[in-house]
Structure formats: structure tokens, C-alpha cells
Motif scaffolding. Structure first.
Motif, PDB file in Angstrom:
ATOM      1  N   ALA A  66      42.434  -8.411 -47.839  1.00 52.04           N
ATOM      2  CA  ALA A  66      43.178  -9.669 -47.693  1.00 52.04           C
ATOM      3  C   ALA A  66      42.177 -10.795 -47.463  1.00 52.04           C
ATOM      4  O   ALA A  66      41.064 -10.571 -46.984  1.00 52.04           O
ATOM      5  CB  ALA A  66      44.147  -9.569 -46.522  1.00 52.04           C
ATOM      6  N   THR A 285      49.851  -7.666 -43.055  1.00 53.84           N
ATOM      7  CA  THR A 285      49.282  -6.913 -44.177  1.00 53.84           C
ATOM      8  C   THR A 285      50.074  -5.640 -44.445  1.00 53.84           C
ATOM      9  O   THR A 285      50.436  -4.925 -43.512  1.00 53.84           O
ATOM     10  CB  THR A 285      47.822  -6.521 -43.859  1.00 53.84           C
ATOM     11  OG1 THR A 285      47.041  -7.693 -43.675  1.00 53.84           O
ATOM     12  CG2 THR A 285      47.213  -5.702 -44.997  1.00 53.84           C
ATOM     13  N   ALA A 296      44.810  -4.579 -49.803  1.00 58.72           N
ATOM     14  CA  ALA A 296      45.582  -5.186 -48.720  1.00 58.72           C
ATOM     15  C   ALA A 296      46.321  -6.388 -49.284  1.00 58.72           C
ATOM     16  O   ALA A 296      45.700  -7.281 -49.870  1.00 58.72           O
ATOM     17  CB  ALA A 296      44.649  -5.608 -47.586  1.00 58.72           C
ATOM     18  N   THR A 298      48.906  -9.650 -48.576  1.00 60.84           N
ATOM     19  CA  THR A 298      49.256 -10.567 -47.497  1.00 60.84           C
ATOM     20  C   THR A 298      50.696 -11.041 -47.628  1.00 60.84           C
ATOM     21  O   THR A 298      51.106 -11.518 -48.687  1.00 60.84           O
ATOM     22  CB  THR A 298      48.326 -11.793 -47.504  1.00 60.84           C
ATOM     23  OG1 THR A 298      46.988 -11.347 -47.273  1.00 60.84           O
ATOM     24  CG2 THR A 298      48.713 -12.778 -46.421  1.00 60.84           C
TER      25      THR A 298
END
Length: 367
Positions: A66, A285, A296, A298
Motif C-alpha cells: 500500500a 488494508t 496490499a 487500500t
């Protein structure tokens, strides 16, 4: 992408910290006030050991973390709300970010000039608080005058807005930032057009000397800031050393860990700050993982499964059927979706499911 801005007085280490966070030398770091004029912008990866573990479990070829965006904003000084030190220009830059990292100088170092001539973290925090509050009061006063001079409005939204203007001014006049107040979603929406500076969620980064890192929040200057803030739950403190963080990237990973251990800390302060900023922005996440990549994704806190699916592709949200979910802890224990299914640990969630931080998900969809 949401943005967090680094603010503080001149010469407190903002540009040095920005360079450490972004692993770059984009921001000029010099020992004189206002060496930064135009804001520097960089994208920062969010460190997450859970993602590394998933990549290991699935033997993923790529790992995609992320990210958030950070802005290095030039130093504010007393009188900024009235234009001192190019204050109007710098305040405008703060209006453009979604959250604030308030960097406070807690190191001594006579070789680094302080604009006030002495080290007093609480005084420095008060200066920034005051200037942001004065700027907000001026904004609210203009809006109140505009409402008074305009044609009378009796609709519910206008009534709510006028009520909120008065409430916000009362909060600021008693010395509290607006982000410390509990606002409903409707109230936040009504106040959003005013881009109020103290409405932005804020965390405090205490910049100490590297020899003081092991003291953490027990550092006397850090303790003084904590007392000043009154232990408010909305005022998180992170202790770090900007100068150390700028030097750590020059070391190999094992050397970094070894050096941090000699200083009495377990991890880089920058890693703690990035994670705290990510949560400050209201971000969470979830993960997808496979042989090709571990990633990951968001989302905002409170997002439901279809919205989370839409972060990958709008078709996933439009054709959402279900989400096969497992907590990271269960995935770490069982190692794969088939084993989770056998153990009865794989959940099938529908459209109303609020995605939890750390969920590992496979989406079912049909377009």
C-alpha cells in the motif's frame, strides 16, 4: 490518493524527515529558515510484515505494498495567519492535504539554528496551534458575515451550517483544535467546503537526538508535549530521529537492525510514523495473494465488500457476488485457501460485510 502534510516551525527537520520517508533527496535540507518554499511531494510505501509473510506463503513473484502521498510543507512562524514568513502561501498548502504530521523539535543541537533562539517544544506546538486556529477563525468569521449579508435562508442545511459555524468558533476560542471534537458525518460534510485547517486529523512526531531514542515517550521534552496535549486520544505521539532516519538507508538491512538494537529500539521510527499516518488518514488494508503477486489494497475504514472489490476493478464491484475471506492470522496458520476451507475457517461474506483490516480475500463476481 490521500495526502498527509508535514508541518512545523522552520529548522525542525521536516525536509530531512521527508527525504527519509520517501527514500529520496527531493527536499533541500539546510540549516536556515525557509529553505523549502514550494512543497515537495512523494509517494511512500506502507511497511507491513503481513504482506511479506503472504508473499512467502504463496511464493509470489511480485510484492506490491500500500502507498500514501506525503507533502513537505515549508515552516510556519508566529504571524503566519497574517502573512508573516509567506504564511498565507504555506497555509494554503496545508488546506490541500487530508491529514497533518506535526513535527516538533525535541533535540538540542546548538549547531542547528532555532528561529526562537531556544528549545521549547511546548511553545513551538502552541505557535502552530495558534496560527492554524487564527486562520480558521478568520475563515469562519468571513463565512458568518457572508451569511448575515446574504438573502435570508430558512432551509435546514443553511440552519445547520450557521449552527456549526458558531459551534466551531466557540471550540477554537477555548483553545481546542476542531479535529478533537466529535462530529457526525453530516456535520463534517457541512463544514468540508470551508477547508478548515484544525479540522484535519493530526499526529505529533517528536524529533529527538538518536542517543535519546531509547527513552521514547519518557523523554522529558516528549513528556512535556504529552502533558500539554492533555492525553487526548486523538493526539498520537511518535518518537523518531530525522537525522538518523536519513542515514539508515545507507546501511544494509542486517546493519540497520543491528544499529537500531544498539540504540535500544526495535524498529525505524519512520516505519512507525508511516503506519500511524496511514491509520490517521482513515485507511485500512486487505490483501490478495497468489503465485503472480501478493498485494496490499487500500480502503477506507468502514468500506463494505463491494467497495473493496471496486478498488481492484470497477467490474468487481458492479458484478459482486461474494467475498471469500480469512483473517491474516488464520491464513498465516493454515497457509492456503484450500486448507482454510478444510478447517472451516474460510468465510463467505456478502454485500453488507464490512472488510476488516488484514483480511485476505478472493472475490466472486459476474459481469
Amino acid at each position: 490518493m490521500l495526502r498527509a502534510g508535514i508541518v512545523g516551525l522552520p529548522n525542525v527537520g521536516k525536509s530531512t524527515l521527508f527525504n527519509a520517508l520517501t527514500k529520496s533527496h527531493k527536499a533541500e535540507a539546510a540549516n536556515y529558515p525557509f529553505c523549502t518554499i514550494a512543497p515537495n511531494v512523494g509517494v511512500v510505501e506502507v511497511p507491513d510484515p503481513r504482506l511479506d509473510r503472504l508473499a512467502e506463503l504463496f511464493r509470489s513473484q511480485r510484492v506490491i505494498p500500500a502507498v500514501i502521498e506525503l507533502v513537505d510543507i515549508a515552516g510556519l512562524v508566529a504571524g503566519a495567519s497574517k502573512g508573516e514568513g509567506l504564511g498565507n502561501q504555506f497555509l494554503a498548502h496545508i488546506r490541500e492535504v487530508d491529514a497533518v504530521i506535526h513535527l516538533v523539535r525535541c533535540f538540542v543541537g546548538a549547531e542547528v539554528h532555532h528561529v526562537a533562539g531556544s528549545i521549547d517544544p511546548v511553545r513551538d506546538v502552541e505557535v502552530i496551534h495558534t496560527e492554524l486556529a487564527l486562520a480558521d477563525l478568520a475563515t469562519l468569521d468571513r463565512q458568518r458575515e457572508k451569511s448575515r449579508k446574504g438573502p435570508p435562508r430558512t432551509d435546514a442545511r443553511a440552519s445547520l451550517r450557521n449552527e456549526l459555524l458558531e459551534r466551531a468558533m466557540e471550540i477554537l476560542n477555548r483553545g481546542a483544535p476542531l479535529f478533537s471534537e466529535r462530529w457526525t458525518a453530516e456535520e463534517r460534510d457541512a463544514l468540508r467546503p470551508f477547508t478548515l485547517l484544525t479540522m484535519k486529523p493530526t499526529l505529533y512526531a517528536c524529533n529527538v537526538g538518536e542517543e535519546e531514542l531509547a527513552q521514547g515517550v519518557k523523554n522529558p521534552r516528549v513528556e512535556a508535549i504529552a502533558r500539554f496535549l492533555g492525553g487526548r486520544s486523538d493526539s498520537e505521539l511518535v518518537v523518531l530521529s530525522s537525522q538518523l532516519e536519513a542515514e539508515l538507508p545507507n546501511l544494509l538491512p542486517d546493519e540497520r537492525r543491528s544499529y537500531l538494537k544498539t540504540l535500544g529500539v526495535s524498529e525505524s521510527g519512520v516505519e512507525s510514523l508511516i503506519r500511524a499516518t496511514y491509520h490517521l488518514l482513515g485507511l485500512r488494508t486487505y490483501f490478495t495473494a497468489g503465485e503472480k503477486e501478493a498485494r496490499a489494497w487500500t480502503i477506507r475504514a468502514g468500506d463494505r465488500a463491494p467497495q473493496a472489490a471496486g478498488v481492484i476493478h470497477s467490474d468487481f464491484e458492479r458484478g459482486f457476488i461474494a467475498a471469500e475471506c480469512a483473517s491474516f492470522e488464520d491464513m498465516d496458520r493454515y497457509g492456503s485457501f484450500p486448507r482454510l476451507r478444510e478447517a472451516g475457517k474460510l468465510r463467505v461474506e456478502g454485500k453488507d460485510y464490512v472488510v476488516a483490516d488484514g483480511d485476505v480475500i478472493e472475490f466472486r463476481f459476474n459481469v
